[in-house]
Enzyme design. Structure first.
Site, PDB file in Angstrom:
ATOM      1  N   HIS A  21       0.764  -1.003   0.133  1.00  0.00           N
ATOM      2  CA  HIS A  21       0.147  -0.048   0.117  1.00  0.00           C
ATOM      3  C   HIS A  21       0.830   1.168  -0.088  1.00  0.00           C
ATOM      4  CE1 HIS A  21      -3.610   2.474   1.466  1.00  0.00           C
ATOM      5  NE2 HIS A  21      -2.420   3.177   1.985  1.00  0.00           N
ATOM      6  N   GLU A  22       1.986   1.404   0.935  1.00  0.00           N
ATOM      7  CA  GLU A  22       2.641   2.382   0.914  1.00  0.00           C
ATOM      8  C   GLU A  22       3.568   2.659  -0.150  1.00  0.00           C
ATOM      9  OE1 GLU A  22       2.063   4.422   3.134  1.00  0.00           O
ATOM     10  OE2 GLU A  22       0.754   3.333   4.361  1.00  0.00           O
ATOM     11  N   HIS A  25       1.723   4.945  -2.510  1.00  0.00           N
ATOM     12  CA  HIS A  25       2.136   6.474  -2.408  1.00  0.00           C
ATOM     13  C   HIS A  25       3.524   6.770  -2.861  1.00  0.00           C
ATOM     14  CE1 HIS A  25      -1.776   6.528  -0.590  1.00  0.00           C
ATOM     15  NE2 HIS A  25      -1.481   5.784   0.568  1.00  0.00           N
TER      16      HIS A  25
END
Length: 429
Positions: A21-22, A25
């Protein structure tokens, strides 16, 4: 040993999902020239880290999430460059402290690399990339599950033939003296027979549920065509009316025609289309579950403090879902079944991360996506009306809301943790 191994495997899977997920980003932020000083999995005290280039990568002690730290997430107050002033008052002071924290890592040479300076669509891409990465991972996991292992479906192969007719509420499978033979036993069915047609209507191997429904709905004598040792045989049977398990709802008994056979279940590999159908179904169910979270609080409270039975369909924390992973691996079931359950669980976790992080409330990703979208709309409206650019939306004003949401999340996570430890959800009794 297998229980502990299952917990560890699933826990690592969750940590990977957080890091994945990170990564969404991080990669998009770097694409758009935003400086990222930190990439961390977990919260609290750092237990391991290493620095590569301008970014520190690491693991923290509390594995309840993760984050990347981008400079300039919060715009300075109007008329300031780095948000250095501080006003009095509980909310004003909090907002100004957040501005100052956001500006703390901004060096003069990096001033142009701040998050808030990027166009709204770029900020939306950066913040949406994390949840989208979870969705991508869920799709990949479901693809491996459904296209590689397959769906567990009923087949048309006979697994067993009941010898006699027993009452629906019978607690034993032993035939009492004088019990009538089942229609299947009278017709000469054998375990291993593959049913290929019913009254001339053909059935494929994985049409087991359709075949069961056709038998239940049949009226009068039937002719069942089977393959036995490579030969086609027609078996004539006369099903009786009895209480049978509903095809539509396995937990209900309905009146229907009873033949007296069991059917083998096996894994059927499916195509890519079925993967997206399954994704859509899981997204719908997960979205409904998230919407129902407030109504689940009383039952969760009761399971922690009042000794009430834990709701199997209720919310589960990281500890609880990891424990279920341990339970799965500890079962004496085929490897394909274990892998299927674990992949299904991990895919469901990623769907939850995808949907939950899109909620338009800070400090979730949606708490930055929504203001950026409003800023884009606002800029367009101001331009059409001939007004000057209104500047970035001041997300710092949402920080009091973010703190309240964070506190609620901490309390909720603590309640889930206690429930998962003292009264865990068990899939296997």
């Amino acid at each position: 040993m297998m229980f502990v191994l299952g917990i560890l495997i699933f826990f690592v899977g969750i940590l990977f999902s957080v890091a994945w997920h990170e990564l969404g980003h991080f990669v998009t932020a770097r694409w758009f020239g935003i400086k990222v000083p930190e990439f961390m999995v977990g919260f609290g005290k750092t237990i391991w880290s290493t620095k590569r280039g301008e970014t520190e990568y690491g693991l923290k002690a509390i594995p309840l999430g993760g984050y990347i730290r981008m400079i300039g997430m919060i715009p300075p107050a109007r008329g300031e460059l780095l948000g250095s002033s501080r006003r009095t008052g509980p909310f004003q002071g909090l907002i100004d402290d957040v501005r100052a924290q956001s500006a703390m890592d901004v060096r003069p040479e990096d001033a142009h690399r701040q998050f808030y300076l990027r166009k709204p669509w770029k900020r939306i891409v950066v913040m949406a990339a994390g949840p989208i990465m979870n969705l991508i991972l869920a799709i990949l996991l479901f693809a491996v599950l459904l296209m590689g292992i397959g769906q567990f479906n009923g087949t048309t192969t006979v697994s067993a033939v009941s010898e006699c007719v027993l009452p629906a509420d019978s607690t034993t499978q032993t035939c009492p003296a004088g019990a009538p033979l089942t229609p299947a036993a009278l017709a000469g069915f054998r375990a291993g027979d593959e049913i290929v047609a019913l009254n001339g209507q053909p059935f494929e191997r994985f049409d087991g549920e359709e075949l069961r429904g056709a038998i239940q709905r049949s009226v009068g004598p039937i002719t069942v065509t089977v393959l036995r040792d490579g030969q086609r045989l027609d078996l004539n049977a006369d099903p009786i009316s009895n209480l049978v398990t509903s095809v539509d709802d396995p937990e209900q008994l309905v009146q229907g025609s009873f033949l007296g056979i069991g059917l083998v279940s096996d894994y059927e590999r499916v195509g890519l289309g079925a993967v997206f159908v399954e994704i859509g179904d899981v997204v719908g169910r997960t979205g409904q579950a998230i919407a129902e979270l407030p109504s689940r609080v009383p039952s969760l409270f009761g399971s922690v403090f009042l000794g009430e039975e834990r709701d199997v369909n209720g919310p589960i924390g990281i500890v609880g879902v990891s424990r279920i992973g341990g339970e799965v691996l500890a079962q004496e079931i085929p490897l394909a079944a274990e892998a299927s359950l674990l992949l299904n669980l991990l895919a469901a976790v990623n769907i939850s991360l995808f949907l939950f992080n899109l909620l338009p409330i800070p400090p979730l990703d949606g708490g930055q996506i929504f203001p950026a979208a409003w800023e884009a709309v606002k800029k367009r409206i101001w331009k059409v009306r001939g007004k000057p650019d209104p500047g970035p939306v001041d997300v710092a004003k949402l920080m009091p809301v973010a703190y309240v949401v964070a506190m609620v999340f901490i309390v909720w996570s603590g309640l889930l943790l206690v429930a998962d430890v003292i009264n865990p959800v068990r899939l296997f009794q």
